[in-house]
Design a protein around this motif. Structure first.
Motif, PDB file in Angstrom:
ATOM      1  N   ALA A  26       0.826  -1.206   0.000  1.00  0.00           N
ATOM      2  CA  ALA A  26       0.000   0.000   0.000  1.00  0.00           C
ATOM      3  C   ALA A  26       0.864   1.262   0.000  1.00  0.00           C
ATOM      4  CB  ALA A  26      -0.936   0.000   1.210  1.00  0.00           C
ATOM      5  N   VAL A  27       1.914   1.260   0.790  1.00  0.00           N
ATOM      6  CA  VAL A  27       2.804   2.426   0.836  1.00  0.00           C
ATOM      7  C   VAL A  27       3.483   2.626  -0.516  1.00  0.00           C
ATOM      8  CG1 VAL A  27       4.905   3.350   1.872  1.00  0.00           C
ATOM      9  CG2 VAL A  27       3.167   2.288   3.325  1.00  0.00           C
ATOM     10  N   THR A  28       3.909   1.532  -1.127  1.00  0.00           N
ATOM     11  CA  THR A  28       4.532   1.621  -2.454  1.00  0.00           C
ATOM     12  C   THR A  28       3.551   2.172  -3.478  1.00  0.00           C
ATOM     13  OG1 THR A  28       5.928  -0.289  -1.923  1.00  0.00           O
ATOM     14  CG2 THR A  28       5.723   0.312  -4.245  1.00  0.00           C
ATOM     15  N   LEU A  29       2.331   1.646  -3.453  1.00  0.00           N
ATOM     16  CA  LEU A  29       1.316   2.111  -4.398  1.00  0.00           C
ATOM     17  C   LEU A  29       0.915   3.557  -4.133  1.00  0.00           C
ATOM     18  CD1 LEU A  29      -0.969  -1.048  -4.632  1.00  0.00           C
ATOM     19  CD2 LEU A  29       0.434  -0.081  -6.460  1.00  0.00           C
ATOM     20  N   SER A  55      -7.064   1.968   1.884  1.00  0.00           N
ATOM     21  CA  SER A  55      -6.051   1.019   2.354  1.00  0.00           C
ATOM     22  C   SER A  55      -6.167   0.784   3.856  1.00  0.00           C
ATOM     23  CB  SER A  55      -4.648   1.534   2.016  1.00  0.00           C
ATOM     24  OG  SER A  55      -4.489   1.701   0.628  1.00  0.00           O
ATOM     25  N   ALA A  56      -6.433   1.850   4.603  1.00  0.00           N
ATOM     26  CA  ALA A  56      -6.544   1.716   6.059  1.00  0.00           C
ATOM     27  C   ALA A  56      -7.730   0.838   6.443  1.00  0.00           C
ATOM     28  CB  ALA A  56      -6.672   3.096   6.699  1.00  0.00           C
ATOM     29  N   GLY A  76      -3.379  -8.665  -3.622  1.00  0.00           N
ATOM     30  CA  GLY A  76      -2.478  -7.662  -4.177  1.00  0.00           C
ATOM     31  C   GLY A  76      -3.067  -6.987  -5.403  1.00  0.00           C
ATOM     32  N   VAL A  77      -3.692  -7.784  -6.267  1.00  0.00           N
ATOM     33  CA  VAL A  77      -4.323  -7.225  -7.466  1.00  0.00           C
ATOM     34  C   VAL A  77      -5.491  -6.316  -7.083  1.00  0.00           C
ATOM     35  CG1 VAL A  77      -5.677  -7.809  -9.523  1.00  0.00           C
ATOM     36  CG2 VAL A  77      -3.593  -9.081  -8.998  1.00  0.00           C
ATOM     37  N   THR A  78      -6.264  -6.720  -6.080  1.00  0.00           N
ATOM     38  CA  THR A  78      -7.374  -5.875  -5.643  1.00  0.00           C
ATOM     39  C   THR A  78      -6.864  -4.540  -5.109  1.00  0.00           C
ATOM     40  OG1 THR A  78      -8.605  -7.871  -5.025  1.00  0.00           O
ATOM     41  CG2 THR A  78      -9.452  -5.778  -4.222  1.00  0.00           C
ATOM     42  N   LEU A  79      -5.744  -4.570  -4.401  1.00  0.00           N
ATOM     43  CA  LEU A  79      -5.165  -3.318  -3.904  1.00  0.00           C
ATOM     44  C   LEU A  79      -4.666  -2.452  -5.062  1.00  0.00           C
ATOM     45  CD1 LEU A  79      -4.512  -1.684  -1.388  1.00  0.00           C
ATOM     46  CD2 LEU A  79      -2.292  -2.843  -1.277  1.00  0.00           C
ATOM     47  N   ILE A  80      -4.137  -3.074  -6.092  1.00  0.00           N
ATOM     48  CA  ILE A  80      -3.736  -2.318  -7.288  1.00  0.00           C
ATOM     49  C   ILE A  80      -4.963  -1.683  -7.937  1.00  0.00           C
ATOM     50  CG2 ILE A  80      -2.833  -2.558  -9.638  1.00  0.00           C
ATOM     51  CD1 ILE A  80      -0.918  -4.695  -8.529  1.00  0.00           C
ATOM     52  N   GLY A 130     -11.239 -11.272   1.207  1.00  0.00           N
ATOM     53  CA  GLY A 130     -10.913 -10.990  -0.186  1.00  0.00           C
ATOM     54  C   GLY A 130     -12.144 -10.700  -1.024  1.00  0.00           C
ATOM     55  N   ALA A 131     -13.210 -11.476  -0.798  1.00  0.00           N
ATOM     56  CA  ALA A 131     -14.447 -11.258  -1.546  1.00  0.00           C
ATOM     57  C   ALA A 131     -15.050  -9.897  -1.216  1.00  0.00           C
ATOM     58  CB  ALA A 131     -15.437 -12.374  -1.237  1.00  0.00           C
ATOM     59  N   ARG A 132     -15.037  -9.528   0.063  1.00  0.00           N
ATOM     60  CA  ARG A 132     -15.601  -8.240   0.471  1.00  0.00           C
ATOM     61  C   ARG A 132     -14.742  -7.088  -0.054  1.00  0.00           C
ATOM     62  NH1 ARG A 132     -18.944  -6.336   4.660  1.00  0.00           N
ATOM     63  NH2 ARG A 132     -19.270  -4.112   4.246  1.00  0.00           N
ATOM     64  N   PHE A 133     -13.428  -7.244   0.014  1.00  0.00           N
ATOM     65  CA  PHE A 133     -12.510  -6.222  -0.485  1.00  0.00           C
ATOM     66  C   PHE A 133     -12.763  -5.985  -1.972  1.00  0.00           C
ATOM     67  CE2 PHE A 133      -7.714  -5.165  -1.083  1.00  0.00           C
ATOM     68  CZ  PHE A 133      -7.999  -3.808  -1.081  1.00  0.00           C
TER      69      PHE A 133
END
Length: 239
Positions: A26-29, A55-56, A76-80, A130-133
């Motif tokens: 998250a920090v990198t992104l 992210s938080a 990771g892909v979801t965060l991207i 993961g599903a909820r995210f």
């Protein structure tokens, strides 16, 4: 490696728990989001704040509800995807948003939607978190695209149905406890979710003729409202 109830990934000499890896990514992104939003839309505050908040909230959910010992490429892909949506948010307040850039970012976020779930299933790392995210990032993408279209002025207020029906449902659930119950898997719901985002992206596409925008937005909004109405009726009808 396991310490107490916390599972960790052993990577050479350093031990990382999934939330730690999530935070590092998250920090990198966040650096990428800040640079891209400033470069493309000349706006930093909204994308930066939105990604930090997203992210938080996701990190808190992972700490509380994620039990796998690996972060998983799916998360990771979801965060991207969350990062892409945050960059897109810069177009909401941009004086002259780059239309093709908005379209490209939206298409990329949409295309990655199927990848995160596939990766999670392939690696055996599916989870309720993961599903909820994934679902919440879908909803956020819809809301951001709807706001971009609303500020563009080529569609009417019906576009808010496409972007914010999910959030209206969440607010309603605060007053109607039955709406908080889990819904069974539904092909109808998944299909209409895809139609919703696809319609929003089509409306943003610079090649879409103006005469098609109203029928497209009203048609997709009608399908989405029907889907939510069906789920609401089912939930309220339960004993």
């Amino acid at each position: 490696m396991i310490e107490g109830n916390r599972q960790h990934i052993w990577t050479g000499r350093v031990v990382f728990a999934p939330p730690s890896l999530f935070l590092l990514l998250a920090v990198t992104l966040l650096v990428v989001v800040s640079w891209a939003a400033q470069a493309v839309f000349d706006n930093l505050a909204l994308p930066f704040g939105l990604f930090v908040l997203t992210s938080a909230i996701a990190l808190r959910g992972m700490v509380m509800h994620y039990s796998h010992r690996s972060l998983g490429m799916g998360n990771g892909v979801t965060l991207i995807r969350a990062a892409l949506v945050a960059v897109l948010a810069g177009a909401v307040v941009a004086a002259q948003p780059a239309t093709w850039a908005v379209f490209a970012l939206a298409c990329t976020a949409f295309a990655l939607d199927g990848l995160d779930g596939w990766l999670a299933r392939r690696s055996g790392l599916t989870s309720a978190f993961g599903a909820r995210f994934d679902m919440e990032i879908d909803a956020l993408l819809g809301a951001v695209l709807a706001l971009i279209l609303l500020t563009d002025g080529h569609v009417g207020p019906e576009i808010l149905f496409l972007g914010f029906t999910r959030y209206a449902f969440v607010v309603a659930s605060l007053f109607l406890p039955k709406l908080r119950a889990a819904l069974p898997d539904s092909l109808r719901r998944k299909t209409i979710c895809v139609i919703q985002i696809a319609a929003l992206i089509a409306l943003i596409c610079p090649l879409t003729p103006l005469w098609l925008m109203a029928p497209l937005s009203w048609g997709a909004a009608g399908l989405l409202l029907w889907s939510f109405a069906s789920d609401t009726r089912w939930l309220l009808g339960r004993p």
